[in-house]
Write an enzyme that holds these catalytic residues in place. Structure first.
Site, PDB file in Angstrom:
ATOM      1  N   PRO A  11       0.751  -1.236   0.000  1.00 44.66           N
ATOM      2  CA  PRO A  11       0.000   0.000   0.000  1.00 44.66           C
ATOM      3  C   PRO A  11       0.785   1.293   0.000  1.00 44.66           C
ATOM      4  O   PRO A  11       1.399   1.657   0.990  1.00 44.66           O
ATOM      5  CB  PRO A  11      -0.792  -0.092   1.307  1.00 44.66           C
ATOM      6  CG  PRO A  11       0.007  -1.008   2.189  1.00 44.66           C
ATOM      7  CD  PRO A  11       1.011  -1.707   1.352  1.00 44.66           C
ATOM      8  N   GLU A  12       0.744   2.037  -1.080  1.00 46.66           N
ATOM      9  CA  GLU A  12       0.996   3.470  -1.017  1.00 46.66           C
ATOM     10  C   GLU A  12      -0.380   4.104  -1.214  1.00 46.66           C
ATOM     11  O   GLU A  12      -1.380   3.388  -1.263  1.00 46.66           O
ATOM     12  CB  GLU A  12       2.043   3.886  -2.065  1.00 46.66           C
ATOM     13  CG  GLU A  12       3.404   3.266  -1.745  1.00 46.66           C
ATOM     14  CD  GLU A  12       4.595   3.859  -2.488  1.00 46.66           C
ATOM     15  OE1 GLU A  12       4.518   5.024  -2.911  1.00 46.66           O
ATOM     16  OE2 GLU A  12       5.603   3.150  -2.623  1.00 46.66           O
TER      17      GLU A  12
ATOM     18  N   LYS B  25      -2.363   7.261   3.302  1.00 43.64           N
ATOM     19  CA  LYS B  25      -2.397   5.811   3.477  1.00 43.64           C
ATOM     20  C   LYS B  25      -3.430   5.388   4.518  1.00 43.64           C
ATOM     21  O   LYS B  25      -3.449   4.245   4.943  1.00 43.64           O
ATOM     22  CB  LYS B  25      -1.002   5.306   3.863  1.00 43.64           C
ATOM     23  CG  LYS B  25       0.053   5.614   2.803  1.00 43.64           C
ATOM     24  CD  LYS B  25       1.451   5.349   3.301  1.00 43.64           C
ATOM     25  CE  LYS B  25       2.489   5.890   2.305  1.00 43.64           C
ATOM     26  NZ  LYS B  25       3.850   5.879   2.870  1.00 43.64           N
TER      27      LYS B  25
ATOM     28  N   ARG C  49      14.065   3.445   4.978  1.00 41.77           N
ATOM     29  CA  ARG C  49      13.734   2.584   3.845  1.00 41.77           C
ATOM     30  C   ARG C  49      14.838   2.654   2.806  1.00 41.77           C
ATOM     31  O   ARG C  49      15.567   3.640   2.724  1.00 41.77           O
ATOM     32  CB  ARG C  49      12.405   3.009   3.203  1.00 41.77           C
ATOM     33  CG  ARG C  49      11.291   3.356   4.173  1.00 41.77           C
ATOM     34  CD  ARG C  49      10.936   2.227   5.115  1.00 41.77           C
ATOM     35  NE  ARG C  49      10.672   1.003   4.387  1.00 41.77           N
ATOM     36  CZ  ARG C  49       9.562   0.763   3.728  1.00 41.77           C
ATOM     37  NH1 ARG C  49       8.602   1.641   3.713  1.00 41.77           N
ATOM     38  NH2 ARG C  49       9.415  -0.366   3.084  1.00 41.77           N
TER      39      ARG C  49
END
Length: 275
Positions: free
Chosen positions: A2-3, A52, A263
């Site tokens: 999910p973005e 999100k 990330r």
DNA sequence: TCGCCATGTCCAC
DNA sequence: TGGACCTGGCGAT
């Protein structure tokens, strides 16, 4: 996976399947039993997304707030002849009508909240390119005053809501921006172009059901949308994301990787050199 | 079959 | 800043 585009697509699917219905709400796994009990028997009014975050409004001022995190899934499935499929795996939340079943698995967050909580949550988030009339200036205000790198800023949901690691890497590459350049050194015209681009790319992500950033695929998807045709997902290809050590598609230099904002960032050290 | 990694976020230190 | 949390897929063994 999910973005922001995933959550908006999900909100649309939930809305189409459940708005105006009174679904049975349950928590087969048991972890959300109390919340499910609160929502069961209420009419579902609307599903929407901000970045999100997914919000599902039920009558009586009860809202379901879901964040899928990295691994959450929310599958919406039409029922054939009202046959209810057995629960498979750890289902946190199930929404059931005679025509649809939706199963939520592995979310980061699943809670029943008040309208005030929804308001407080969305007010902390930056503009979402997928919402109507997002305010690009709010994001620019934060970026242009920050000494943090643009790669960090793009991952900050208070700056722009809905961008995740894939869109971050790909957007920076598409505009040949050095990921380590501080926000305050980004030119206004560069930011404007990036913003316009992400506003164009994310709807393609919804339509294709996956992130589309390769120029040929973007062109195809835009043509399909303009013609009112469905957008075929096509092969999953990226400009730099997860292409560490592979050659840059433009200049042939190796794609670099480094953890930024928790990330793995991917970028071309030649095309995205500071200018 | 095991272990690692993943489009995410929060919290304790 | 590192670890925890949640699940599924894939490469290594």
């Amino acid at each position: 996976m999910p973005e922001g585009h995933t959550l908006h697509a999900l909100a649309r699917r939930l809305d189409a399947a459940y708005a105006g219905t009174t679904p049975q709400v349950s928590s087969p796994q048991g972890k959300f039993a109390q919340g499910a009990e609160l929502l069961d028997g209420r009419r579902l009014l609307e599903a929407s997304a901000w970045g999100k975050h997914l919000f599902v409004e039920f009558d009586g001022d009860a809202w379901l707030h879901v964040h899928l995190g990295l691994i959450g899934k929310f599958d919406v499935t039409p029922l054939a002849d009202s046959v209810v499929p057995p629960v498979q795996g750890q289902v946190r939340l199930r929404l059931l009508t005679p025509v649809h079943v939706a199963d939520l698995r592995g979310p980061n967050l699943c809670a029943v909240v008040t309208p005030e909580h929804v308001q407080a949550t969305t007010s902390r988030l930056g503009p979402d390119p997928l919402r109507p009339d997002p305010d690009a200036d709010t994001a620019w205000h934060k970026i242009s005053r920050s000494s943090r790198s643009i790669a960090e800023l793009l991952m900050d949901q208070a700056v722009v809501a809905g961008i995740g690691n894939v869109y971050r890497c790909e957007l920076l590459y598409r505009h040949r921006v050095d990921p380590f350049r501080p926000g305050r050194e980004i030119r206004p015209a560069t930011w404007r172009a990036m913003w316009d681009d992400i506003c164009a790319l994310m709807p393609l992500g919804i339509a294709a059901g996956q992130i589309v950033t390769m120029p040929d695929q973007v062109e195809e998807a835009q043509a399909a949308l303009a013609a009112g045709q469905p957008v075929e997902p096509g092969e999953r290809r990226y400009l730099v994301y997860r292409r560490a050590q592979e050659p840059c598609r433009v200049c042939g230099a190796r794609v670099h990787t480094q953890v930024v904002a928790g990330r793995n960032l991917f970028w071309c050290g030649r095309c995205q050199r500071r200018r």
